[in-house]
Design a protein around this motif. Structure first.
Motif, PDB file in Angstrom:
ATOM      1  N   SER A 106       1.042  -1.230  -0.006  1.00 49.16           N
ATOM      2  CA  SER A 106      -0.108  -0.024   0.027  1.00 49.16           C
ATOM      3  C   SER A 106       0.989   1.256  -0.250  1.00 49.16           C
ATOM      4  CB  SER A 106      -0.835   0.125   1.130  1.00 49.16           C
ATOM      5  OG  SER A 106      -1.721   1.310   1.398  1.00 49.16           O
ATOM      6  N   ALA A 107       0.636   2.233  -0.857  1.00 52.05           N
ATOM      7  CA  ALA A 107       1.456   3.160  -0.916  1.00 52.05           C
ATOM      8  C   ALA A 107       1.548   4.019   0.430  1.00 52.05           C
ATOM      9  CB  ALA A 107       0.939   4.411  -2.093  1.00 52.05           C
ATOM     10  N   CYS A 108       3.067   4.311   0.386  1.00 50.19           N
ATOM     11  CA  CYS A 108       3.295   5.069   1.718  1.00 50.19           C
ATOM     12  C   CYS A 108       4.223   6.370   1.555  1.00 50.19           C
ATOM     13  CB  CYS A 108       4.082   3.910   2.608  1.00 50.19           C
ATOM     14  SG  CYS A 108       4.959   4.578   4.407  1.00 50.19           S
ATOM     15  N   THR A 109       3.719   7.566   2.251  1.00 46.70           N
ATOM     16  CA  THR A 109       4.384   8.642   2.049  1.00 46.70           C
ATOM     17  C   THR A 109       5.377   9.036   3.127  1.00 46.70           C
ATOM     18  OG1 THR A 109       2.593   9.490   0.668  1.00 46.70           O
ATOM     19  CG2 THR A 109       4.233  11.158   1.790  1.00 46.70           C
ATOM     20  N   ASP A 110       6.575   9.175   3.104  1.00 49.18           N
ATOM     21  CA  ASP A 110       7.506   9.525   3.912  1.00 49.18           C
ATOM     22  C   ASP A 110       6.867  10.834   4.789  1.00 49.18           C
ATOM     23  OD1 ASP A 110      10.157  11.023   4.823  1.00 49.18           O
ATOM     24  OD2 ASP A 110      10.367   8.720   5.426  1.00 49.18           O
ATOM     25  N   GLN A 115       8.437  11.634   0.093  1.00 51.16           N
ATOM     26  CA  GLN A 115       8.607  10.584  -0.988  1.00 51.16           C
ATOM     27  C   GLN A 115       7.669   9.511  -0.820  1.00 51.16           C
ATOM     28  OE1 GLN A 115      12.919  10.141  -0.289  1.00 51.16           O
ATOM     29  NE2 GLN A 115      13.387  11.048  -2.185  1.00 51.16           N
ATOM     30  N   VAL A 116       7.459   8.749  -1.722  1.00 48.08           N
ATOM     31  CA  VAL A 116       6.147   7.746  -2.122  1.00 48.08           C
ATOM     32  C   VAL A 116       6.620   6.441  -2.005  1.00 48.08           C
ATOM     33  CG1 VAL A 116       4.130   6.714  -2.770  1.00 48.08           C
ATOM     34  CG2 VAL A 116       4.493   9.508  -2.612  1.00 48.08           C
ATOM     35  N   PHE A 117       6.575   5.447  -1.303  1.00 50.71           N
ATOM     36  CA  PHE A 117       7.261   4.069  -1.359  1.00 50.71           C
ATOM     37  C   PHE A 117       5.916   3.091  -1.566  1.00 50.71           C
ATOM     38  CE2 PHE A 117      10.038   6.521   0.670  1.00 50.71           C
ATOM     39  CZ  PHE A 117      11.423   5.950   0.376  1.00 50.71           C
ATOM     40  N   VAL A 138       8.553   5.320  -5.538  1.00 51.85           N
ATOM     41  CA  VAL A 138       7.667   5.668  -6.501  1.00 51.85           C
ATOM     42  C   VAL A 138       8.035   6.841  -7.111  1.00 51.85           C
ATOM     43  CG1 VAL A 138       5.265   5.995  -7.459  1.00 51.85           C
ATOM     44  CG2 VAL A 138       5.834   4.314  -5.493  1.00 51.85           C
ATOM     45  N   PRO A 139       8.747   6.777  -8.413  1.00 52.02           N
ATOM     46  CA  PRO A 139       8.852   8.292  -9.269  1.00 52.02           C
ATOM     47  C   PRO A 139       7.717   9.166  -9.039  1.00 52.02           C
ATOM     48  CG  PRO A 139       9.310   6.288 -10.483  1.00 52.02           C
ATOM     49  CD  PRO A 139       8.520   5.705  -9.347  1.00 52.02           C
ATOM     50  N   PRO A 140       8.163  10.652  -8.819  1.00 53.49           N
ATOM     51  CA  PRO A 140       7.073  11.498  -8.737  1.00 53.49           C
ATOM     52  C   PRO A 140       6.744  11.898 -10.238  1.00 53.49           C
ATOM     53  CG  PRO A 140       9.477  12.482  -8.594  1.00 53.49           C
ATOM     54  CD  PRO A 140       9.550  10.837  -8.516  1.00 53.49           C
ATOM     55  N   ASN A 141       5.554  12.172 -10.418  1.00 51.39           N
ATOM     56  CA  ASN A 141       4.832  12.709 -11.432  1.00 51.39           C
ATOM     57  C   ASN A 141       5.430  14.407 -11.945  1.00 51.39           C
ATOM     58  OD1 ASN A 141       3.574  10.489 -12.434  1.00 51.39           O
ATOM     59  ND2 ASN A 141       1.892  11.160 -11.235  1.00 51.39           N
TER      60      ASN A 141
END
Length: 274
Positions: A106-110, A115-117, A138-141
């Protein structure tokens, strides 16, 4: 938390008695066979080595070679043999005698870097529960509202760009110690994608607009910069950086680094600062 994690010092998560040797923490592996809905998974973690980390308190966890290790600020690094590894309802579990890691896809934001993992991670012991992120970045848009310092130009590493991030990163365009050869160019991207920063000698504003999904557009009016003269190596760095930056045509990410691609096939690598 900074993604590069230079501050993860040994400690806090007491997996063994204080002062115990690492070898004393390991226990004979006695894997069990999960039952019911549980599905066995490799005890080494995804892809052989798996890392996760969290903040407040800072912690860092590694799964590798059938062992789970944890580092935190106020105690020695500890490790445990994984005795039971399984997945259930979309979560992977790695259990040792007194600690359990749960990895949920499940997407996790530090909470510190933004940053998103790919994974949400929970570490549980008898006395503590720690929450954080793990898996793949996860690369940023978009790069809007980010700040960067150059670590390499066309394969040439810059000493100033590779220092451990610290409080000076909040004003990285202002060299905190001119005698330390820390004149690394910087790149600030505002909330509309426009840029500013330092070329290692002079301040610059404008010239490019960073768009979503790797796009870069030159500004019709170009950019402007100050015209201060700089000595020796500082001037060499600036003279290398400016033409490379002016020829940037796109961006991508490589792990924790931003990579700017130029029309001449060269690259600029940068790390994020705050």
């Amino acid at each position: 938390m900074r993604f590069s994690a230079p501050f993860f010092r040994p400690g806090l998560f007491a997996l063994c008695a204080a002062g115990a040797a690492l070898a004393g923490c390991a226990e004979p592996r006695t894997p069990t066979t999960p039952e019911g809905k549980e599905t066995p998974v490799a005890a080494t973690g995804p892809k052989g080595v798996y890392e996760a980390r969290g903040n407040e308190p800072f912690w860092n966890m590694t799964l590798a070679d059938g062992a789970l290790s944890v580092e935190t600020p106020d105690g020695p690094r500890m490790a445990r043999v994984i005795r039971h590894a399984y997945s259930e309802n979309g979560t992977r579990y790695y259990e040792a005698s007194d600690v359990k890691a749960a990895l949920t896809a499940s997407a996790c934001t530090d909470s510190m870097t933004g940053q998103v993992f790919t994974d949400t991670v929970t570490l549980t012991s008898a006395t503590k529960t720690l929450h954080g992120c793990g898996g793949v970045l996860v690369p940023p848009n978009s790069l809007n509202d980010t700040r960067w310092v150059v670590t390499a130009m066309d394969g040439r590493r810059l000493r100033g760009g590779n220092f451990v991030p610290d409080t000076d990163d909040s004003a990285t365009d202002e060299n905190p110690n001119p005698a330390a050869d820390m004149f690394a160019p910087t790149l600030d991207i505002n909330d509309t994608g426009k840029i500013s920063g330092s070329d290692g000698c002079n301040r610059y504003v404008g010239g490019l607009v960073f768009g979503p999904k790797g796009s870069v557009t030159p500004m019709p009016a170009g950019g402007i910069s100050t015209l201060m003269a700089c000595p020796g190596k500082q001037n060499d760095i600036a003279n290398t950086f400016r033409p490379l930056l002016n020829s940037v045509t796109g961006w991508t990410t490589d792990g924790t680094h931003l990579v700017l691609q130029t029309s001449g096939g060269k690259t600029i690598r940068l790390r994020q600062v705050f």
